[in-house]
Write a protein that holds these residues in place. Structure first.
Motif, PDB file in Angstrom:
ATOM      1  N   PHE A 150      32.360 152.246 -28.512  1.00  0.00           N
ATOM      2  CA  PHE A 150      32.641 150.803 -28.497  1.00  0.00           C
ATOM      3  C   PHE A 150      31.960 150.120 -29.682  1.00  0.00           C
ATOM      4  CE2 PHE A 150      31.758 146.476 -26.857  1.00  0.00           C
ATOM      5  CZ  PHE A 150      33.060 146.048 -26.841  1.00  0.00           C
ATOM      6  N   ILE A 151      30.689 150.483 -29.945  1.00  0.00           N
ATOM      7  CA  ILE A 151      29.987 149.895 -31.087  1.00  0.00           C
ATOM      8  C   ILE A 151      30.673 150.295 -32.385  1.00  0.00           C
ATOM      9  CG2 ILE A 151      27.745 149.616 -32.158  1.00  0.00           C
ATOM     10  CD1 ILE A 151      26.489 150.462 -29.603  1.00  0.00           C
ATOM     11  N   PHE A 152      31.148 151.527 -32.419  1.00  0.00           N
ATOM     12  CA  PHE A 152      31.864 152.005 -33.608  1.00  0.00           C
ATOM     13  C   PHE A 152      33.081 151.134 -33.894  1.00  0.00           C
ATOM     14  CE2 PHE A 152      34.908 154.916 -35.601  1.00  0.00           C
ATOM     15  CZ  PHE A 152      34.143 155.378 -36.651  1.00  0.00           C
ATOM     16  N   GLU A 153      33.844 150.827 -32.844  1.00  0.00           N
ATOM     17  CA  GLU A 153      35.026 149.970 -33.014  1.00  0.00           C
ATOM     18  C   GLU A 153      34.622 148.563 -33.428  1.00  0.00           C
ATOM     19  OE1 GLU A 153      38.015 150.953 -33.022  1.00  0.00           O
ATOM     20  OE2 GLU A 153      37.644 152.994 -32.352  1.00  0.00           O
ATOM     21  N   LEU A 154      33.532 148.062 -32.836  1.00  0.00           N
ATOM     22  CA  LEU A 154      33.052 146.731 -33.214  1.00  0.00           C
ATOM     23  C   LEU A 154      32.701 146.699 -34.695  1.00  0.00           C
ATOM     24  CD1 LEU A 154      30.689 145.373 -30.429  1.00  0.00           C
ATOM     25  CD2 LEU A 154      32.927 144.568 -31.112  1.00  0.00           C
ATOM     26  N   LEU A 155      32.106 147.802 -35.201  1.00  0.00           N
ATOM     27  CA  LEU A 155      31.733 147.850 -36.615  1.00  0.00           C
ATOM     28  C   LEU A 155      32.961 147.789 -37.504  1.00  0.00           C
ATOM     29  CD1 LEU A 155      28.867 150.381 -37.142  1.00  0.00           C
ATOM     30  CD2 LEU A 155      28.886 147.948 -37.508  1.00  0.00           C
ATOM     31  N   SER A 156      34.056 148.415 -37.058  1.00  0.00           N
ATOM     32  CA  SER A 156      35.259 148.354 -37.882  1.00  0.00           C
ATOM     33  C   SER A 156      35.761 146.916 -37.969  1.00  0.00           C
ATOM     34  CB  SER A 156      36.333 149.279 -37.315  1.00  0.00           C
ATOM     35  OG  SER A 156      36.712 148.847 -36.043  1.00  0.00           O
ATOM     36  N   VAL A 157      35.646 146.173 -36.852  1.00  0.00           N
ATOM     37  CA  VAL A 157      36.031 144.759 -36.894  1.00  0.00           C
ATOM     38  C   VAL A 157      35.120 143.999 -37.843  1.00  0.00           C
ATOM     39  CG1 VAL A 157      36.286 142.672 -35.522  1.00  0.00           C
ATOM     40  CG2 VAL A 157      36.950 144.864 -34.567  1.00  0.00           C
ATOM     41  N   LEU A 158      33.813 144.317 -37.786  1.00  0.00           N
ATOM     42  CA  LEU A 158      32.849 143.651 -38.667  1.00  0.00           C
ATOM     43  C   LEU A 158      33.196 143.893 -40.132  1.00  0.00           C
ATOM     44  CD1 LEU A 158      29.821 142.311 -38.752  1.00  0.00           C
ATOM     45  CD2 LEU A 158      29.314 144.558 -39.626  1.00  0.00           C
ATOM     46  N   LEU A 159      33.580 145.128 -40.441  1.00  0.00           N
ATOM     47  CA  LEU A 159      33.932 145.440 -41.830  1.00  0.00           C
ATOM     48  C   LEU A 159      35.146 144.647 -42.270  1.00  0.00           C
ATOM     49  CD1 LEU A 159      33.375 149.260 -42.254  1.00  0.00           C
ATOM     50  CD2 LEU A 159      32.179 147.405 -43.339  1.00  0.00           C
ATOM     51  N   LEU A 160      36.119 144.504 -41.355  1.00  0.00           N
ATOM     52  CA  LEU A 160      37.312 143.708 -41.686  1.00  0.00           C
ATOM     53  C   LEU A 160      36.912 142.275 -41.985  1.00  0.00           C
ATOM     54  CD1 LEU A 160      40.396 143.758 -41.811  1.00  0.00           C
ATOM     55  CD2 LEU A 160      40.396 142.981 -39.459  1.00  0.00           C
ATOM     56  N   VAL A 161      36.033 141.722 -41.129  1.00  0.00           N
ATOM     57  CA  VAL A 161      35.575 140.343 -41.343  1.00  0.00           C
ATOM     58  C   VAL A 161      34.869 140.229 -42.692  1.00  0.00           C
ATOM     59  CG1 VAL A 161      33.978 138.595 -40.505  1.00  0.00           C
ATOM     60  CG2 VAL A 161      35.399 139.844 -38.898  1.00  0.00           C
ATOM     61  N   ALA A 162      34.050 141.248 -43.018  1.00  0.00           N
ATOM     62  CA  ALA A 162      33.310 141.205 -44.284  1.00  0.00           C
ATOM     63  C   ALA A 162      34.260 141.251 -45.474  1.00  0.00           C
ATOM     64  CB  ALA A 162      32.319 142.361 -44.346  1.00  0.00           C
ATOM     65  N   ILE A 163      35.299 142.084 -45.366  1.00  0.00           N
ATOM     66  CA  ILE A 163      36.267 142.161 -46.465  1.00  0.00           C
ATOM     67  C   ILE A 163      36.923 140.808 -46.681  1.00  0.00           C
ATOM     68  CG2 ILE A 163      38.472 143.143 -47.173  1.00  0.00           C
ATOM     69  CD1 ILE A 163      37.717 145.648 -45.633  1.00  0.00           C
ATOM     70  N   VAL A 164      37.425 140.227 -45.553  1.00  0.00           N
ATOM     71  CA  VAL A 164      38.117 138.945 -45.674  1.00  0.00           C
ATOM     72  C   VAL A 164      37.165 137.889 -46.218  1.00  0.00           C
ATOM     73  CG1 VAL A 164      39.262 137.133 -44.378  1.00  0.00           C
ATOM     74  CG2 VAL A 164      39.747 139.514 -43.858  1.00  0.00           C
ATOM     75  N   GLY A 165      35.927 137.887 -45.710  1.00  0.00           N
ATOM     76  CA  GLY A 165      34.959 136.890 -46.159  1.00  0.00           C
ATOM     77  C   GLY A 165      34.634 137.026 -47.627  1.00  0.00           C
ATOM     78  N   ALA A 166      34.415 138.266 -48.081  1.00  0.00           N
ATOM     79  CA  ALA A 166      34.054 138.469 -49.485  1.00  0.00           C
ATOM     80  C   ALA A 166      35.188 138.048 -50.394  1.00  0.00           C
ATOM     81  CB  ALA A 166      33.692 139.936 -49.713  1.00  0.00           C
ATOM     82  N   VAL A 167      36.429 138.406 -50.011  1.00  0.00           N
ATOM     83  CA  VAL A 167      37.574 138.025 -50.852  1.00  0.00           C
ATOM     84  C   VAL A 167      37.723 136.516 -50.882  1.00  0.00           C
ATOM     85  CG1 VAL A 167      40.074 138.137 -51.035  1.00  0.00           C
ATOM     86  CG2 VAL A 167      38.771 140.193 -50.556  1.00  0.00           C
ATOM     87  N   ALA A 168      37.573 135.886 -49.717  1.00  0.00           N
ATOM     88  CA  ALA A 168      37.736 134.433 -49.660  1.00  0.00           C
ATOM     89  C   ALA A 168      36.675 133.731 -50.489  1.00  0.00           C
ATOM     90  CB  ALA A 168      37.655 133.963 -48.207  1.00  0.00           C
ATOM     91  N   LEU A 169      35.436 134.266 -50.477  1.00  0.00           N
ATOM     92  CA  LEU A 169      34.363 133.638 -51.244  1.00  0.00           C
ATOM     93  C   LEU A 169      34.573 133.802 -52.739  1.00  0.00           C
ATOM     94  CD1 LEU A 169      31.140 134.538 -49.282  1.00  0.00           C
ATOM     95  CD2 LEU A 169      31.879 132.269 -49.928  1.00  0.00           C
ATOM     96  N   ALA A 170      34.996 135.018 -53.139  1.00  0.00           N
ATOM     97  CA  ALA A 170      35.053 135.317 -54.568  1.00  0.00           C
ATOM     98  C   ALA A 170      36.346 134.830 -55.205  1.00  0.00           C
ATOM     99  CB  ALA A 170      34.897 136.811 -54.789  1.00  0.00           C
TER     100      ALA A 170
END
Lengths: 111, 226
Positions: B193-213
């Motif tokens: 379950f934590i593993f799946e949560l981390l994949s969601v976190l990575l998706l959020v980080a990707i979207v956030g980094a692209v949106a910021l940059a």
């Protein structure tokens, strides 16, 4: 006799040595976060702190004969990579605006 | 009293890593900092290997010393670093206070790390010296066939069920598989379950980094209208 034995265990590398090294590295990371003004160096210091914690996780995992510590290191690595990506994106945004990456500018960053 | 080669290597690499970490903080050029941090991370990878965390050691070198540090250096190349060569914070009362507080933190951490013994921690059984697991931890099949490796998927499935239903089974698993197999068995059963949560976190980080940059303007002055 007792002292000799103590000295032997002191020098022989065990869990304590890894924990001490981990603590020293973590403190150096805290020092970097507090003393430097450059956002990039601060991000690097945070990475250093996360790595120090990883070292203690793995040391505990080895000496407690339990794999859970390594799983935790795996998670910490993932989160550190995500954090570095977002932090660097923010640094780029700050640089675009102010032409330098000083944390003094971070309070002026509004969207 | 003799030091083994592993001990000497620990002290050598430990010294180098601490010196490099100090230089990461105090060197004025950020590029040098990044390269020294890569040195520290590689040395930590060596420690992980020595602590029998082989997969973690490989991931440390690939992910940290490889990917993250390359990301750092690449972002630095975007910046005009001539003005970034600033000195460490000026000497003031605040600086002294910061250094003292870091000294206190360091003392507490090092003291705690040096004093932990096997009996000192009620919640986790730690042996401060390297000891083989007691015979009670071994499965009967291990005693009969100590080097047997299970690759039969049916048996692996049984083990996964065993781990999820019986926490104590994790201890027994420890002696049966190679390192990376054990890691994956736990990662994809108990911690899925934590593993799946981390994949969601990575998706959020990707979207956030692209949106910021991705906002308007480049990192360098360009003529308007292009």
């Amino acid at each position: 006799m007792q002292d000799q034995k103590g000295a032997h265990t002191m020098l022989h590398v065990g869990l304590n040595h890894y924990l001490v090294l981990s603590g020293v590295l973590f403190s150096i990371g805290v020092l970097g976060v507090l003393l430097r003004k450059n956002a990039l160096i601060i991000l690097m210091s945070i990475e250093l702190m996360l790595n120090a914690v990883n070292l203690s996780f793995v040391a505990f995992s080895k000496y407690a004969q339990n794999m859970d510590g390594q799983i935790m290191v795996f998670f910490v690595m993932t989160i550190a990579a995500a954090e570095a990506a977002v932090g660097l994106a923010i640094a780029v945004a700050v640089f675009k605006r102010f032409k330098e990456v000083n944390i003094a500018h971070f309070e002026n960053l509004k969207g | 009293m003799e030091l083994t080669a592993a001990d000497i290597l620990f002290y050598l690499f430990g010294f180098v890593s601490v010196v490099s970490a100090l230089m990461v903080v105090f060197v004025s050029n950020p590029i040098y900092s990044a390269l020294l941090l890569a040195v520290v991370m590689s040395i930590l990878g060596i420690f992980f290997f020595n602590l029998e965390a082989h997969f973690i050691a490989a991931a440390q070198v690939v992910v940290y010393a490889g990917a993250v540090m390359v990301l750092f250096v690449m972002v630095m190349m975007l910046f005009d670093l001539k003005r970034e060569k600033e000195e460490v914070a000026r000497f003031s009362i605040l600086t002294v206070l910061k250094i003292i507080s870091v000294g206190v933190v360091c003392g507490v951490l090092v003291g705690a790390g040096a004093m932990i013994t096997g009996d000192g921690m009620g919640f986790i059984k730690v042996s401060t010296t390297e000891a083989p697991p007691p015979p009670s931890m071994l499965l009967k099949s291990d005693i009969n066939a100590p080097t047997k490796q299970t690759t039969n998927p049916e048996e692996l499935k049984d083990e996964v069920v065993e781990i999820t239903q019986n926490p104590q089974a994790g201890v027994e698993i420890f002696t049966k598989y190679t390192d990376t197999q054990k890691l994956s068995l736990k990662l994809f059963s108990k911690y899925i379950f934590i593993f799946e949560l981390l994949s969601v976190l990575l998706l959020v980080a990707i979207v956030g980094a692209v949106a910021l940059a991705r906002s308007k303007g480049g990192t360098h002055h360009v003529t308007r209208g292009s």
